[in-house]
Design a protein around this motif. Structure first.
Motif, mmCIF file in Angstrom:
data_model
loop_
_atom_site.group_PDB
_atom_site.id
_atom_site.type_symbol
_atom_site.label_atom_id
_atom_site.label_comp_id
_atom_site.label_asym_id
_atom_site.label_seq_id
_atom_site.Cartn_x
_atom_site.Cartn_y
_atom_site.Cartn_z
ATOM 1 N N PHE A 25 0.841 -1.197 0.000
ATOM 2 C CA PHE A 25 0.000 0.000 0.000
ATOM 3 C C PHE A 25 0.879 1.252 0.000
ATOM 4 O O PHE A 25 0.690 2.164 -0.813
ATOM 5 N N VAL A 40 0.802 3.329 -3.554
ATOM 6 C CA VAL A 40 -0.143 4.439 -3.598
ATOM 7 C C VAL A 40 0.554 5.794 -3.493
ATOM 8 O O VAL A 40 0.155 6.749 -4.154
ATOM 9 N N ILE A 61 -1.388 -3.513 -6.204
ATOM 10 C CA ILE A 61 -2.067 -2.268 -5.803
ATOM 11 C C ILE A 61 -1.890 -1.202 -6.878
ATOM 12 O O ILE A 61 -2.796 -0.412 -7.147
ATOM 13 N N TYR A 119 -6.692 4.215 -9.431
ATOM 14 C CA TYR A 119 -6.250 5.205 -8.446
ATOM 15 C C TYR A 119 -7.385 6.154 -8.083
ATOM 16 O O TYR A 119 -7.400 6.739 -6.991
ATOM 17 N N ILE A 162 -9.046 5.897 -4.685
ATOM 18 C CA ILE A 162 -8.351 6.479 -3.541
ATOM 19 C C ILE A 162 -8.549 7.990 -3.522
ATOM 20 O O ILE A 162 -8.826 8.578 -2.465
ATOM 21 N N VAL A 199 -8.830 -0.139 0.004
ATOM 22 C CA VAL A 199 -7.834 -0.955 -0.693
ATOM 23 C C VAL A 199 -7.879 -2.427 -0.268
ATOM 24 O O VAL A 199 -7.891 -3.324 -1.103
#
Lengths: 313, 282
Positions: free
Chosen positions: B100, B104, B168, B173, B176, B194
């Motif tokens: 993560f 991210v 991930i 995206y 998020i 996630v």
């Protein structure tokens, strides 16, 4: 308000403001600490230990380059015979282990059909990879038994008699072990290629057919370029697997006969933790040499991955 | 599709393919089939030199009964479970977090840390052996399951991070960003946005790590010693010295040791292969 009460709320608002900046580090912290303690720091420690004489218990004695001089035969010393055998066996492992890639491709091509039950066939062909190397090693050592082993029986049909059995003969033992190792490794490469073949672009294959490409030419010019990612991974896992080979040797011959099947990883283990006493410093020096041999490959793999990463952005 | 689908070929070649397929499989699995036959043979067959013929009597229950009731095998199997399961949980938990963080966020050193995990994963075990053994002894964890578990978690986190981070990365995206606009705290994005999407990756890694750790031999003999803590891969060698030259018992023991990962594989085949072939397709 007392400062004890304002502190947490201050912290909270500060945290909230910097949430995006701090969170990744908080998430990384435990794993990085763990990984550093058990992987990164020990690499450095091994380098350090390799300059010492150490039995693993008492004080370390600093001996400088002595271990390396004895191992590699620098200066007026002769190279350690065991090291020489191990090194050349490692080369044999590396070269012959690579056969797993074309063999895996061959089986994948053979199995890439849609007939009834093919899924089960594919998983059964993959079977050897799931079993532990210890068990595969045992199975093959029974397969190779002198006189009673199936391999020896089959060889005698052709009038070939290997003295002492495959694993008992210093000339054949290493090849026997590598053959055992190739079995699961081929299965691994096969599954990589089967997945790769799944995603081959059918339009390109059709276009190739219209241009009159078939058989090997089709494979070479149309299919293999599309399988490049699978080949890369197969290459990585096979090289790493070849240089890591330890289980098979420990189980099948324990380095023998007459030390002829030692490889660096086994030799290192033997020097550091064996009945001959704990020579950790010397063992660490062997590990460092093995590390440098591997470093060339690791650097290449990482460079490739790094390039893909940059392109992917 | 390549090679040409067999259905488009002549009947003769279709037929021969169908015939050759099982033959090829039997040849491929011959060593394994031999061991299975070994494991149901009576002791007398080996004494008489009947290694590769048919068993003179069916001793399945007898041989496997002795593996389970007259040896340390059950203890070794339990040890393997108690080593493997915590390792899987630990490595998957740690790597979902690192995955993560690295997948991210954009921050300085992101790629560097990522490549540190990958590089560590390629390193030969031997260069870690002496210091890790020393560390384990100093922590008073030599010859304990915990000592093995801690090392395994740390080492596997390297591979798992590679896997999780790439997984991930491939998630949309915008999910998020949408959560951020709503003012959801970052850790809550991890837990509620996630993590639920990571189920397939978690499943794939779990079977894969289960198999890797179950089959580990090197660290088992470096960090543990006896039936109290050793997993079954190391136990099988002790078992074999108990039954030296008793091939029926050694084969039965080996099969018992090999079954759990095989079972896992067939149970979660799709996830297993998805995990293994990560990156083999673009």
């Amino acid at each position: 308000m007392s400062p004890a009460l304002t502190e947490p709320s201050k912290f909270k608002s500060w945290y909230r403001k910097n949430d995006i900046a701090i969170t990744p580090w908080l998430f990384l912290l435990p794993a990085v600490l763990f990984f550093a303690t058990y992987v990164i720091v020990p690499i450095g420690q091994s380098f350090w230990i390799s300059f010492h004489m150490w039995d693993g218990l008492g004080e370390k004695t600093f001996v400088g380059m002595d271990n390396y001089e004895r191992l590699l035969g620098l200066g007026d010393q002769k190279m350690d015979r065991k090291f020489e055998t191990s090194f050349w066996n490692n080369i044999k492992w590396l070269l012959l282990y690579l056969l797993a890639i074309p063999m895996g491709l061959f089986i994948a091509l053979f199995l890439n059909q849609t007939v009834t039950g093919i899924r089960l066939y594919k998983s059964l062909f993959f079977f050897p990879f799931v079993i532990s190397q210890v068990v595969v090693g045992l199975v093959f050592s029974w397969f190779y038994l002198p006189n009673d082993g199936l391999f020896d029986v089959m060889m005698s049909w052709f009038g070939i008699d290997i003295r002492g059995g495959v694993l008992g003969n210093p000339k054949t033992a290493t090849y026997g072990i590598i053959a055992a190792g190739l079995w699961p490794q081929t299965a691994y490469c096969m599954i990589l290629y089967l997945t790769g073949l799944n995603s081959v672009d059918p339009e390109q294959v059709e276009a190739g057919r219209l241009d009159g490409a078939k058989g090997f030419r089709m494979l070479w010019y149309v299919i293999l370029p599309q399988l490049r990612p699978a080949t890369f991974i197969a290459f990585v896992v096979t090289i790493i697997g070849a240089l890591r080979s330890f289980d098979f040797i420990a189980v099948m011959t324990n380095g023998g006969p007459f030390g002829s099947t030692r490889v660096l990883s086994f030799f290192m283990f033997e020097e550091s933790l064996s009945e001959f006493g704990f020579r950790m410093g010397y063992g660490a020096a062997i590990a460092v040499v093995l590390f440098f041999i591997m470093l060339g490959f690791i650097a290449y793999f990482l460079y490739q991955m790094w390039r893909d990463e940059k392109e992917g952005r | 599709m390549f090679p040409t689908p067999i259905q488009q070929r002549s009947h003769a070649s279709q037929f021969s393919y169908q015939v050759f397929l099982p033959i090829a499989l039997i040849l491929w699995l011959l060593p394994l089939i031999a061991v299975m036959i070994f494991s149901i043979k009576p002791d007398g067959d080996f004494v008489k030199g009947n290694f590769w013929g048919l068993p003179s009597s069916f001793e399945f229950f007898n041989n496997y009964g002795r593996v389970f009731f007259a040896s340390d095998m059950p203890q070794y199997l339990l040890n393997s479970v108690f080593i493997t399961v915590p390792t899987v949980i630990g490595a998957v938990a740690l790597s979902s977090m690192t995955g993560f963080a690295l997948g991210v966020y954009k921050f300085r050193g992101n790629l560097l840390i990522f490549f540190m995990f990958i590089a560590g994963n390629f390193v030969p075990f031997q260069i870690l052996m002496v210091p890790v053994r020393d560390l384990t002894v100093n922590l008073n964890l030599y010859d304990t399951k915990l000592g093995l578990i801690l090392f395994h978690i740390a080492f596997q986190t390297g591979f798992c991070t590679l896997f999780m981070r790439n997984f991930i990365r491939a998630l949309p995206y915008s999910l998020i960003e949408a959560a951020r606009v709503e003012g959801v705290a970052e850790w809550k994005i991890f837990v509620y946005v996630v993590l639920p999407l990571m189920k397939p990756a978690i499943a794939a890694l779990s079977v894969l790590i289960f198999t890797f750790i179950w089959n580990d031999y090197f660290w088992a003999i470096v960090l543990t010693q006896g039936p109290d803590a050793q997993p079954v891969t190391a136990g099988i060698t002790a078992f074999n010295s108990q039954y030296r030259a008793a091939y029926h018992m050694m084969s039965a023991g080996s099969i018992v040791a090999a079954i759990p990962p095989v079972f896992m594989f067939f149970l979660m085949q799709k996830h297993f292969i998805a995990g293994l072939t990560l990156g083999a397709v673009k």
